[in-house]
Design an enzyme around this catalytic site. Sequence first.
Site, PDB file in Angstrom:
ATOM      1  N   CYS A 152     -77.766 -71.431  38.504  1.00 57.54           N
ATOM      2  CA  CYS A 152     -79.083 -71.923  38.911  1.00 57.54           C
ATOM      3  C   CYS A 152     -79.046 -72.539  40.305  1.00 57.54           C
ATOM      4  O   CYS A 152     -78.280 -73.476  40.555  1.00 57.54           O
ATOM      5  CB  CYS A 152     -79.593 -72.948  37.892  1.00 57.54           C
ATOM      6  SG  CYS A 152     -81.186 -73.662  38.347  1.00 57.54           S
TER       7      CYS A 152
ATOM      8  N   ARG B 146     -80.973 -76.723  41.031  1.00 55.24           N
ATOM      9  CA  ARG B 146     -80.483 -77.882  40.282  1.00 55.24           C
ATOM     10  C   ARG B 146     -80.676 -79.242  40.932  1.00 55.24           C
ATOM     11  O   ARG B 146     -80.322 -80.262  40.351  1.00 55.24           O
ATOM     12  CB  ARG B 146     -78.998 -77.679  39.948  1.00 55.24           C
ATOM     13  CG  ARG B 146     -78.783 -76.690  38.841  1.00 55.24           C
ATOM     14  CD  ARG B 146     -77.316 -76.468  38.568  1.00 55.24           C
ATOM     15  NE  ARG B 146     -76.709 -75.483  39.449  1.00 55.24           N
ATOM     16  CZ  ARG B 146     -75.406 -75.299  39.591  1.00 55.24           C
ATOM     17  NH1 ARG B 146     -74.566 -76.085  38.949  1.00 55.24           N
ATOM     18  NH2 ARG B 146     -74.944 -74.357  40.395  1.00 55.24           N
TER      19      ARG B 146
ATOM     20  N   TRP C   3     -89.649 -73.555  37.826  1.00 53.55           N
ATOM     21  CA  TRP C   3     -90.685 -72.731  38.459  1.00 53.55           C
ATOM     22  C   TRP C   3     -89.999 -71.595  39.194  1.00 53.55           C
ATOM     23  O   TRP C   3     -88.786 -71.613  39.416  1.00 53.55           O
ATOM     24  CB  TRP C   3     -91.559 -73.565  39.403  1.00 53.55           C
ATOM     25  CG  TRP C   3     -90.802 -74.379  40.392  1.00 53.55           C
ATOM     26  CD1 TRP C   3     -90.220 -73.959  41.563  1.00 53.55           C
ATOM     27  CD2 TRP C   3     -90.552 -75.792  40.318  1.00 53.55           C
ATOM     28  NE1 TRP C   3     -89.616 -75.002  42.204  1.00 53.55           N
ATOM     29  CE2 TRP C   3     -89.810 -76.142  41.476  1.00 53.55           C
ATOM     30  CE3 TRP C   3     -90.896 -76.792  39.402  1.00 53.55           C
ATOM     31  CZ2 TRP C   3     -89.390 -77.457  41.719  1.00 53.55           C
ATOM     32  CZ3 TRP C   3     -90.478 -78.093  39.658  1.00 53.55           C
ATOM     33  CH2 TRP C   3     -89.737 -78.407  40.806  1.00 53.55           C
TER      34      TRP C   3
ATOM     35  N   GLU D 203     -87.397 -63.770  42.816  1.00 53.13           N
ATOM     36  CA  GLU D 203     -87.134 -63.328  41.437  1.00 53.13           C
ATOM     37  C   GLU D 203     -88.150 -62.282  41.001  1.00 53.13           C
ATOM     38  O   GLU D 203     -87.827 -61.323  40.316  1.00 53.13           O
ATOM     39  CB  GLU D 203     -87.203 -64.511  40.458  1.00 53.13           C
ATOM     40  CG  GLU D 203     -86.188 -65.599  40.710  1.00 53.13           C
ATOM     41  CD  GLU D 203     -86.295 -66.683  39.653  1.00 53.13           C
ATOM     42  OE1 GLU D 203     -87.050 -67.663  39.879  1.00 53.13           O
ATOM     43  OE2 GLU D 203     -85.660 -66.559  38.599  1.00 53.13           O
TER      44      GLU D 203
HETATM   45  N1  ARG Z   1     -85.258 -64.441  36.883  1.00 56.21           N
HETATM   46  C1  ARG Z   1     -86.013 -64.734  35.716  1.00 56.21           C
HETATM   47  C2  ARG Z   1     -87.381 -64.052  35.786  1.00 56.21           C
HETATM   48  O1  ARG Z   1     -87.762 -63.566  36.779  1.00 56.21           O
HETATM   49  C3  ARG Z   1     -86.217 -66.227  35.553  1.00 56.21           C
HETATM   50  C4  ARG Z   1     -84.953 -67.048  35.494  1.00 56.21           C
HETATM   51  C5  ARG Z   1     -85.213 -68.546  35.653  1.00 56.21           C
HETATM   52  N2  ARG Z   1     -85.819 -68.815  36.946  1.00 56.21           N
HETATM   53  C6  ARG Z   1     -86.277 -70.001  37.333  1.00 56.21           C
HETATM   54  N3  ARG Z   1     -86.824 -70.078  38.514  1.00 56.21           N
HETATM   55  N4  ARG Z   1     -86.181 -71.071  36.595  1.00 56.21           N
HETATM   56  O2  ARG Z   1     -88.134 -64.006  34.882  1.00 56.21           O
END
Ligand code: ARG
Length: 389
Positions: free
Chosen positions: A92, A95, A266, A271
């Site tokens: 992560c 953090r 968030w 991602e």
């Molecule tokens: N990568 C994952 C997704 O796109 C989420 C993982 C957790 N990501 C976060 N920003 N807490 O669904």
Amino acid sequence: MTSLVARPTALPEPRCPVSGADPQRPPAPGSVDPAAAQEFLEQFQAETSPAITLERRLRQVAAEIERTGTYTHTLEELSFGARVAWRNSARCIGRLYWNSLRIRDRRHVSAPTDVAVECVEHLRDSTRGGAIRSTITIFAPDRPGERGPRIHNDQLVRYAGHRTPGGEVRGDGRYAAFTDTAVALGWERPTPPGRFDVLPLMISGPTGGPELFDVPRDAVLEVALSHPEHAWFADLRLRWHAVPAISNMPLEVGGVTYPAAPFNGWYLGTEIGARNLADADRYDLLPVVAERLGLDMTSERTMWRDRALVEMVRAVQHSFDEAGVTMADHHTESGRFLTHVAREEKAGRSCPADWSWIVPPVSGGLTPVYHRYYTEPDPDTRPAYLQPS
Ligand code: ARG
């Protein structure tokens, strides 16, 4: 025999062997290893200043384990455990805020229907119209003779992947198998099947098979995607949900396993823009976007993929910003992560990190996290969010 004894003060040994201490008899599932409890309570004591002395708490816990095979965390211990498990999450990048995780203590909840209600409440409570708060809901732990509940979805909100007669998948390709299972269990998929159909929650209680629960539409905040310059982007009718809430990683604290403990932070724009919508086995949208951008796709050397990727990440960031939904960008978040590493070092701790997860999937070398190595994570570190079994 391992006993819950504060070091260096020696305490009387428990009268009879605590469960799990006899190598002839493997511990019952859900029974706590006293050494794991002790290690955690020592860490809790060292990092916080609880009113109770370590010796006293260790004695209480030893007695409880002896009597029941497990023990009950105080709310302070549980909160600390959940936060430190985040701090220990080597994958992560977010953090820096580990210590502000909000805890929803639902340890008394284990029936699937009640778990589902609380998962929906978790979504509402952490979404707050877009001002997202990092939150965890902790359900009943495993205990000897009784398992805690389990959420089979990997996140509370995910989109279905519907297999089409032509052998393709409509929606999120990663969830085709999960969607099949849901349908086999009785889920009625929307007609016609869409690209962004929210999957039902699939929850098992202490006994019995999985049950399905629809997530109410108004509990799922979604952002429609548009591009700051290209009006046609909105015509692609893409969207994504606001809150990533991981729901299938057991939380282990001081020897106790909480199999259902969904937690959210968030999103980072990359991602969604550079993975979920771009990966060939997910939404595979780079060719679509490149075509609309009028890029030359006849050769990899035109870098059409790279150019389309950046525009997609821009669209995601722009849309979340416009909608007032919390989202981090990879440049800022990389800087924050290094601040976190420095803070940890200052506190006398090393920060385990997995380089391949920390470095963002676009422009890696432009971010400071790329240009260094990190302490290797140790798989035995606890408290931790465990890989789903
Ligand atoms: N990568 C994952 C997704 O796109 C989420 C993982 C957790 N990501 C976060 N920003 N807490 O669904």
